[in-house]
Each structure stands twice: as C-alpha cells, then as structure tokens.
Write a protein that holds these residues in place. Sequence first.
Motif, PDB file in Angstrom:
ATOM      1  N   LYS A 309       0.860  -1.189   0.000  1.00 21.48           N
ATOM      2  CA  LYS A 309       0.000   0.000   0.000  1.00 21.48           C
ATOM      3  C   LYS A 309       0.898   1.241   0.000  1.00 21.48           C
ATOM      4  O   LYS A 309       2.125   1.136   0.134  1.00 21.48           O
ATOM      5  CB  LYS A 309      -0.913   0.000   1.224  1.00 21.48           C
ATOM      6  CG  LYS A 309      -0.161   0.084   2.540  1.00 21.48           C
ATOM      7  CD  LYS A 309      -1.027  -0.260   3.742  1.00 21.48           C
ATOM      8  CE  LYS A 309      -2.222   0.603   3.904  1.00 21.48           C
ATOM      9  NZ  LYS A 309      -3.012   0.286   5.114  1.00 21.48           N
ATOM     10  N   ILE A 310       0.298   2.409  -0.132  1.00 25.01           N
ATOM     11  CA  ILE A 310       1.048   3.662  -0.043  1.00 25.01           C
ATOM     12  C   ILE A 310       1.086   4.082   1.419  1.00 25.01           C
ATOM     13  O   ILE A 310       0.039   4.255   2.053  1.00 25.01           O
ATOM     14  CB  ILE A 310       0.415   4.759  -0.915  1.00 25.01           C
ATOM     15  CG1 ILE A 310       0.408   4.331  -2.384  1.00 25.01           C
ATOM     16  CG2 ILE A 310       1.173   6.070  -0.757  1.00 25.01           C
ATOM     17  CD1 ILE A 310      -0.287   5.302  -3.316  1.00 25.01           C
ATOM     18  N   ARG A 316       6.173   3.852  -1.214  1.00 24.47           N
ATOM     19  CA  ARG A 316       5.438   2.747  -1.809  1.00 24.47           C
ATOM     20  C   ARG A 316       6.408   1.824  -2.529  1.00 24.47           C
ATOM     21  O   ARG A 316       7.533   2.203  -2.828  1.00 24.47           O
ATOM     22  CB  ARG A 316       4.396   3.278  -2.792  1.00 24.47           C
ATOM     23  CG  ARG A 316       4.993   3.923  -4.030  1.00 24.47           C
ATOM     24  CD  ARG A 316       4.028   4.857  -4.729  1.00 24.47           C
ATOM     25  NE  ARG A 316       3.853   6.087  -3.982  1.00 24.47           N
ATOM     26  CZ  ARG A 316       3.081   7.095  -4.399  1.00 24.47           C
ATOM     27  NH1 ARG A 316       2.413   6.996  -5.520  1.00 24.47           N
ATOM     28  NH2 ARG A 316       2.980   8.186  -3.669  1.00 24.47           N
ATOM     29  N   THR A 336      -1.755  -6.416  -4.371  1.00 24.28           N
ATOM     30  CA  THR A 336      -2.616  -5.243  -4.471  1.00 24.28           C
ATOM     31  C   THR A 336      -2.282  -4.440  -5.719  1.00 24.28           C
ATOM     32  O   THR A 336      -1.144  -4.444  -6.192  1.00 24.28           O
ATOM     33  CB  THR A 336      -2.464  -4.344  -3.236  1.00 24.28           C
ATOM     34  OG1 THR A 336      -1.084  -4.009  -3.069  1.00 24.28           O
ATOM     35  CG2 THR A 336      -2.970  -5.045  -1.985  1.00 24.28           C
ATOM     36  N   VAL A 338      -1.285  -1.590  -6.604  1.00 30.02           N
ATOM     37  CA  VAL A 338      -0.606  -0.362  -6.203  1.00 30.02           C
ATOM     38  C   VAL A 338       0.676  -0.217  -7.010  1.00 30.02           C
ATOM     39  O   VAL A 338       1.315  -1.214  -7.377  1.00 30.02           O
ATOM     40  CB  VAL A 338      -0.279  -0.377  -4.684  1.00 30.02           C
ATOM     41  CG1 VAL A 338       0.750  -1.438  -4.351  1.00 30.02           C
ATOM     42  CG2 VAL A 338       0.179   0.989  -4.193  1.00 30.02           C
ATOM     43  N   SER A 339       1.037   1.020  -7.323  1.00 34.29           N
ATOM     44  CA  SER A 339       2.277   1.325  -8.025  1.00 34.29           C
ATOM     45  C   SER A 339       2.381   0.472  -9.297  1.00 34.29           C
ATOM     46  O   SER A 339       1.476   0.457 -10.114  1.00 34.29           O
ATOM     47  CB  SER A 339       3.464   1.114  -7.084  1.00 34.29           C
ATOM     48  OG  SER A 339       4.646   1.647  -7.628  1.00 34.29           O
ATOM     49  N   GLN A 355      -7.624  -3.901  -4.216  1.00 37.96           N
ATOM     50  CA  GLN A 355      -7.203  -2.525  -3.992  1.00 37.96           C
ATOM     51  C   GLN A 355      -6.417  -2.417  -2.681  1.00 37.96           C
ATOM     52  O   GLN A 355      -6.761  -3.076  -1.691  1.00 37.96           O
ATOM     53  CB  GLN A 355      -8.411  -1.586  -3.953  1.00 37.96           C
ATOM     54  CG  GLN A 355      -9.074  -1.405  -5.303  1.00 37.96           C
ATOM     55  CD  GLN A 355      -8.095  -0.873  -6.351  1.00 37.96           C
ATOM     56  OE1 GLN A 355      -7.423   0.138  -6.139  1.00 37.96           O
ATOM     57  NE2 GLN A 355      -7.999  -1.574  -7.476  1.00 37.96           N
ATOM     58  N   PRO A 356      -5.358  -1.604  -2.657  1.00 33.51           N
ATOM     59  CA  PRO A 356      -4.568  -1.476  -1.423  1.00 33.51           C
ATOM     60  C   PRO A 356      -5.421  -0.936  -0.276  1.00 33.51           C
ATOM     61  O   PRO A 356      -6.227  -0.028  -0.457  1.00 33.51           O
ATOM     62  CB  PRO A 356      -3.466  -0.489  -1.825  1.00 33.51           C
ATOM     63  CG  PRO A 356      -3.988   0.230  -3.031  1.00 33.51           C
ATOM     64  CD  PRO A 356      -4.850  -0.759  -3.748  1.00 33.51           C
TER      65      PRO A 356
END
Length: 428
Positions: A309-310, A316, A336, A338-339, A355-356
Amino acid sequence: MTTAFVLKGYPRLSETFIAQEILALERRGLDIHIVSLRHPTDRHTHPVHAEISAPVLYLPEYLYQEPKRVLCAWWKIRKRKGYAEARKVWLKDLMRDRTPNRIRRFGQALVLAAELEGRIDRLHFHFLHTPASVTRYAAMMLGLPWSGSAHAKDIWTISDWEKREKLAAMDWLSTCTGVGADHLRDLAEPNPEKVCLDYHGLDLARFPHTETDRPRRDGSDPSDPVRLISVGRAVAKKGYPDLLTALSKIPQNLQWRLTHIGGGAEREALKRQAEEIGIADRVEWLGAQPQQTVLNRLRQSDLFVLASKIADDGDRDGLPNVLMEAQSQGLAVLSTAVSAVPELILDGETGALVQPGDVPALTAALAQLIADPDLRDQYGAAGEARVRTAFDAAVCITGMAQRFGLPEDPKGSGKRNPSESDKAAACG
C-alpha cells in the motif's frame, strides 16, 4: 570506462536487484567500483554477491566518526575547479533542506572524490535521494559525467524541486516501473527522454523452473493447512497489518498457515498484533533469509501474498522482485493494485489483485484462493509463463548496457528486446 556505483548500503539482502544488475554489467564488460554510504548490517548475503568482483569503498557513515579522513579529503579537493561550484549547489540545497543528512552528503562526496580521483570515469547512483546527492556533488568536484537509477521510496518521498534539478544535471536516469517513469518524465521537461524504463527482470538461472507437484490442499484438513508465504521487510508500505487483519477474518473452517520472511522495524509490532487478534499460532516469523532459503520456501508453499500500500509519508513499492521470484516457481500470487504491481500481474489472468488497504476484499480473495487449488494452479502456471517470457533480466539489462556503451551480449542476441510501448515486456 570505470564507473563508480554509489549505493546506500552494500551488500543488502533486500536489494538483490542491484547486485543482479551490477553482476550483469560486469559480465558485459563494465569496470565497476562500488561505493557504499553505509556498512552492511545483514547477517547473510546472497550467492550473487560472491560473484561480483568489483572492489568496495566504504565512506564514513557519520562524519564525526572519521574527521581526519574528511578533513584530508577537503584539503585535497578544495582547490579543484569543480569544488566551488559543487559547494555552491550544496549550500543552495542546504538552505531548502536544513538537516544533518544534507551536511553528511557533502562530506561523503568529498571523501569519494578525493579517494577515487583519477581512478574512475563516470559515477552512477542507485536511489534518487541520498546516493544521488553524494554522486552529484562528487561528479561536480571531479568534472565527471553521472547517471543513476531510481526505484520506489526515493521517487515518491523527496521534493519535486530536488528531482527536477537532479534530472536536469545528470546524463540519464533509469527507473524500473512505468508509473515511476511517467512521473519522472513530467519532472524532466523539456528533456523527458533522459528517463529510461528498465525493468529489473529476474535472473532466471537462479530461479529455474521446477516440477513441483504441490498437494491439493483446500483448507479443509486441520493437519495439512494451506501454506501461505510472504517475503518483504516489515515496514508500512508492505501492508502487513492489513494482511494479518484479513487473515483473522477468514472463515474458521478454512485451515491455513503463514510464513513471513524479512527483517524490518515493525516485526515486533506485527507479532504483538498477531497475538492480540488470535492468530499467533498460525504465523511463522523467519526474519531475513538468504536467497536459497527463500527459494526453498516458495517451492513448499501454496500461495504468495503481499498486501502493499502507499504509506502515510508517500513511500510505496515499485515492482517487488519477490513477486517475480514467487511466480517463477509456479506459485499463485495475491497482491494489491498499487504502483507498478499491475505491470506484472494481470488481475484474473496471471494472479489476483485487490485494492490497497481494502481488507474485506483481501479477506475474500484469501478465502477463495485457500479453498480453490485449481485456481491457484491456473494463476501459478500463467504467472510463471509471463515472467519467463516478459521479465528475463538478461533481456531487461540491454538498454542500460547500451547507455554504458557496452557491446551486445552474444548469449542474449537471439532473445526478443521488446519496446517500451509493450507494457507486458518493456525493458529499456
């Protein structure tokens, strides 16, 4: 050409991708001198570190620990043509970033310049924050060209002014994710072509295909639970509190066991969380481990999980190599979106993404994959096929090798070197 590679620390278990790159460039003919801002702290090393022949120069971690060394360096460099300009740039940076770290960067640059003067032709950093600053100041002092590689935290946690000025001053910058490249190209205007996308890829010789015949575990047998594994440092961006919470909410009739491999400052807090939510007896904490141990554990597992996650400070992941390592062994992956993770894992095709920070979705995905060995097999096979065709490090190093002026690798001459527009296999 002798190139100094400026690293924050060397060797590091968590930075196998850097060691892999250095070894690949050495084998292509690049003469490398490693410069480390810190001494190693890991108890183990990976086999790749033993194969690297580059000498290592350790700079003073803290200037007060080696004042004579720093003073001698200043005395030697102070009258060089580039010293005054480097000092001017550093003072400008210091006015905007009044921290002890900024002072330390200049002192380390002095030692680097003084002790490698006349022995190197170029400087190249890994990470756009501290190592890039030391590289920039030293390159100015010595009047040498410089370039670098940016990855994850360094891209997202330093100020835009610093990124813009470094991008304007360096020759070129390699980065390992499409999302990072897009961000940096916006900051590199009017010269966005300075930013090059080079996925790290995976050294497939170290992660050969294995005919692992995984048992058909489906979470129904208390004596043979589904084996989950996660490899990553216990830091905020890895999302381990979310993963533990999600595991605690899985239906009680599903049997599982999680193995975590990695160090990190939050390990003890995570152990306490596992105790508090009642799953401590189902989680194994192995700490940081060498590559062969990680590989063996991947082959013994049923599902790899990483809940990135961020973090609150913007930190991240880029594209975690552990995801490629897991997939190279035919292991199903849940992570997830993310990034750059979606640049590797195609949701519903080569793995599963949520989703994160979405703990209910993570819980549901875990429950589904624990109970469904056929779906795990499907993701495992598709993920391995994608890694072996699209993320081969021998191909992904090509663009960087060319920028260093190295000849083509005859061993890889028959392999496809895809264009950057092909997001499935962009290497340079």
